[in-house]
Design a protein around this motif. Sequence first.
Motif, mmCIF file in Angstrom:
data_model
loop_
_atom_site.group_PDB
_atom_site.id
_atom_site.type_symbol
_atom_site.label_atom_id
_atom_site.label_comp_id
_atom_site.label_asym_id
_atom_site.label_seq_id
_atom_site.Cartn_x
_atom_site.Cartn_y
_atom_site.Cartn_z
ATOM 1 N N SER A 148 -16.334 75.370 40.953
ATOM 2 C CA SER A 148 -16.634 75.226 39.582
ATOM 3 C C SER A 148 -16.837 76.607 38.929
ATOM 4 N N TYR A 149 -15.667 77.241 38.426
ATOM 5 C CA TYR A 149 -16.130 78.560 38.036
ATOM 6 C C TYR A 149 -15.325 78.851 36.893
ATOM 7 N N ALA A 150 -15.471 79.731 35.771
ATOM 8 C CA ALA A 150 -14.548 79.874 34.758
ATOM 9 C C ALA A 150 -13.380 80.795 35.224
ATOM 10 N N SER B 20 -16.656 77.494 32.935
ATOM 11 C CA SER B 20 -17.101 77.204 33.959
ATOM 12 C C SER B 20 -17.896 75.882 34.184
ATOM 13 N N SER C 68 -20.328 81.393 35.973
ATOM 14 C CA SER C 68 -21.071 80.825 34.797
ATOM 15 C C SER C 68 -20.650 81.194 33.284
#
Length: 124
Positions: free
Chosen positions: A31-33, A53, A101
């Motif tokens: 889970s990351y941008a 994210s 984030s």
Amino acid sequence: QVHIAESGGGLVQPGGSLRLSCEASGFTSDSYAIGWFRQAPGKKREGVSCFSSDDGMLYIADSVKGRFTIARGDAKNTVYLQMNRLKPEDTAVYYCAADPSAGWGCYDYEHDYWGQGTQVTVSS
């Protein structure tokens, strides 16, 4: 240690297409941008298209909407930028960037990890 690597830039005629690839490694979760930015000579860096994210929401700049498409690869750590109907004003160094984030909006200051950039030149 996070590492970002882009590939796929080059010289293309107006109206042509290119696909950029980005591979991110070193993040501890999926889970990351991640997204694409560009900087033309004498101009500020701008966000082109990004996934946020938290929920993976997609942002795409008005200047490329309908011509560029961002997509994740089968491997979750890869992302592509398909660029169609390229214009001379798309000429820039294109960067892939990621952050654990960053939210929606493709803001460069929210992304801590950057690739080295790849040159895209649109010219006849």
